[in-house]
Design an enzyme around this catalytic site. Structure first.
Site: not given
Ligand code: IMP
Ligand code: MG
Length: 179
Positions: A42, A98-99, A102, A151
């Site tokens: 979301k 994507e938002d 990370d 975060f």
């Molecule tokens: P990844 O798989 O670790 O790259 O995670 C990506 C997902 O983690 C994003 O789509 C977010 O939903 C969540 N996420 C990663 N860092 C943050 C943050 O700082 N705040 C909120 N959500 C995050």
């Molecule tokens: Mg996400």
């Protein structure tokens, strides 16, 4: 809600400018293509809504939902498809919206899944990027703002499903998630 925010990292105006610049670039690159914007629910819903309105070439939209985090602040490493696309993506130039990138595990998994479905092309557009935290070899084709290893919440991003409705992006006080 505001009491839980340590500081504002990106105010609304900066987000607007960043999104507009991404939309402009995408509009140039996808002229004459068959663009399908795929929003990853979301967290990217606010970004998607704003980005699509800055894109000036024809496009379609679709949504996918994956879950990797539960209610925590770290990627558990387990990615699950909760909602799949409505359509066959063959013949589409897919742009995954994507938002935040990370660890990269979520998108890495998603790219594998979508790639196997034989789209015309597939690229990634992320609003935020935390390059220091990358655990897999993945980078976005379109990337908005670099984020320090903190975060963040707001503009779609949540902590335990809250704060998505903040119009700006802020850093959450540690006391909120250590409580
Ligand atoms: P990844 O798989 O670790 O790259 O995670 C990506 C997902 O983690 C994003 O789509 C977010 O939903 C969540 N996420 C990663 N860092 C943050 C943050 O700082 N705040 C909120 N959500 C995050
Ligand atoms: Mg996400």
């Amino acid at each position: 809600m505001m009491n839980d925010i340590k500081s504002v990292l990106f105010p609304e105006e900066q987000l607007r400018e960043t999104v507009a610049a991404l939309g402009k670039k995408i509009s140039e690159d996808y002229r004459g293509r068959n663009l399908l914007l795929v929003s990853v629910l979301k967290g990217s819903v606010v970004f998607m809504a704003d980005l699509m309105r800055t894109i000036t070439v024809p496009c379609e939209i679709d949504f996918m939902a994956v879950s990797a985090y539960g209610n925590g602040v770290k990627n558990s490493g387990t990615v699950r498809i909760i909602k799949d696309l409505d359509r066959d993506i063959r013949g589409y130039d897919v742009l995954v919206v994507e938002d935040i990138l990370d660890s990269g595990k979520t998108l890495n998994y998603l790219m594998d899944v979508l790639y196997a479905r034989n789209p015309n092309s597939i690229r990634i557009c992320t609003l935020f990027d935390k390059p220091e935290r990358r655990e897999v070899d993945i980078c976005a084709d379109y990337s908005g703002l670099k984020v320090p290893d903190e975060f963040i919440v707001g503009y779609g991003l949540d902590y335990a499903e809250r704060y998505r409705n903040l119009p700006f992006v802020g850093v959450l006080k540690e006391s909120v998630y250590t409580k």
